[in-house]
Design a protein around this motif. Sequence first.
Motif, PDB file in Angstrom:
ATOM      1  N   ASN A  93      -2.120 -10.152  -4.894  1.00  0.00           N
ATOM      2  CA  ASN A  93      -2.779  -8.865  -5.163  1.00  0.00           C
ATOM      3  C   ASN A  93      -4.273  -9.036  -5.456  1.00  0.00           C
ATOM      4  O   ASN A  93      -5.076  -8.157  -5.170  1.00  0.00           O
ATOM      5  N   ASP A  94      -4.641 -10.209  -6.038  1.00  0.00           N
ATOM      6  CA  ASP A  94      -6.055 -10.461  -6.343  1.00  0.00           C
ATOM      7  C   ASP A  94      -6.864 -10.734  -5.075  1.00  0.00           C
ATOM      8  O   ASP A  94      -8.028 -10.367  -4.982  1.00  0.00           O
ATOM      9  N   TYR A  95      -6.261 -11.422  -4.098  1.00  0.00           N
ATOM     10  CA  TYR A  95      -7.047 -11.920  -2.960  1.00  0.00           C
ATOM     11  C   TYR A  95      -6.848 -11.160  -1.661  1.00  0.00           C
ATOM     12  O   TYR A  95      -7.729 -11.172  -0.805  1.00  0.00           O
ATOM     13  N   VAL A  96      -5.660 -10.535  -1.470  1.00  0.00           N
ATOM     14  CA  VAL A  96      -5.380  -9.910  -0.173  1.00  0.00           C
ATOM     15  C   VAL A  96      -5.650  -8.407  -0.274  1.00  0.00           C
ATOM     16  O   VAL A  96      -4.992  -7.701  -1.043  1.00  0.00           O
ATOM     17  N   THR A  97      -6.622  -7.927   0.474  1.00  0.00           N
ATOM     18  CA  THR A  97      -7.010  -6.519   0.358  1.00  0.00           C
ATOM     19  C   THR A  97      -6.302  -5.622   1.378  1.00  0.00           C
ATOM     20  O   THR A  97      -6.115  -4.443   1.134  1.00  0.00           O
ATOM     21  N   HIS A  98      -5.883  -6.203   2.519  1.00  0.00           N
ATOM     22  CA  HIS A  98      -5.236  -5.377   3.549  1.00  0.00           C
ATOM     23  C   HIS A  98      -3.817  -5.009   3.086  1.00  0.00           C
ATOM     24  O   HIS A  98      -2.994  -5.908   2.825  1.00  0.00           O
ATOM     25  N   PRO A  99      -3.508  -3.681   2.957  1.00  0.00           N
ATOM     26  CA  PRO A  99      -2.226  -3.270   2.361  1.00  0.00           C
ATOM     27  C   PRO A  99      -0.997  -3.847   3.052  1.00  0.00           C
ATOM     28  O   PRO A  99      -0.054  -4.270   2.389  1.00  0.00           O
ATOM     29  N   ARG A 100      -0.998  -3.889   4.418  1.00  0.00           N
ATOM     30  CA  ARG A 100       0.222  -4.353   5.082  1.00  0.00           C
ATOM     31  C   ARG A 100       0.399  -5.871   4.922  1.00  0.00           C
ATOM     32  O   ARG A 100       1.503  -6.354   4.695  1.00  0.00           O
TER      33      ARG A 100
END
Length: 147
Positions: A93-100
């Motif tokens: 959740n901290d590093y991955v911004t793309h929702p899918r």
Amino acid sequence: MTTIEAPRTPVVRKKGSNLEKWGWIYMRVSGLILVVLIFGHLFVNLMVGEGISGIDFAFVAGKYASPFWQAWDGLMLWLALIHGANGMRTIINDYVTHPRTRAVLVGAVVVAAAFLIVLGTLVITTFDPCLGFDPATASDTISSICA
Ligand code: HEM
């Protein structure tokens, strides 16, 4: 523009329980219990009696014949896997911004943790050292348990 609020700003929740708060508390409580479980596990396996050279199939069979060690290892398995998986969820959740991408990665962590919990629990609770016991080839220790 996104404004990040001050860390101590009170959050007014409209409804439902605060899952993130309980996740935060779980990490601390499970961490404390894991210190006892993990260091107890290492001490008993590596330092007591013959130490590391005493670990073999019969040693494991002896441990899983005891409900105490089944409970100890079962608790360590559940607490550590849920702790590790929830920690990985935080990092994703901290590093991955793309929702899918985020959903796929968190989903993969949940599936892996659930699979390992089920597999590990099955091993701990159904372990049978005498499965396929052959008196001709078995060691003295296994023969004394299974004969
Ligand atoms: C010796 C016992 C352990 C203690 C005392 C402990 C303690 C903690 C604490 C307090 C956190 C929260 C940190 C934060 O929110 O900033 C944390 C995070 C984490 N823990 Fe543990 N832990 C232990 C064992 C483990 C084990 C066995 C695993 C792997 C299965 C693990 C994996 C993680 C991960 C992946 C995180 C997230 C790290 C992050 O947010 O950057 N921990 N741990």
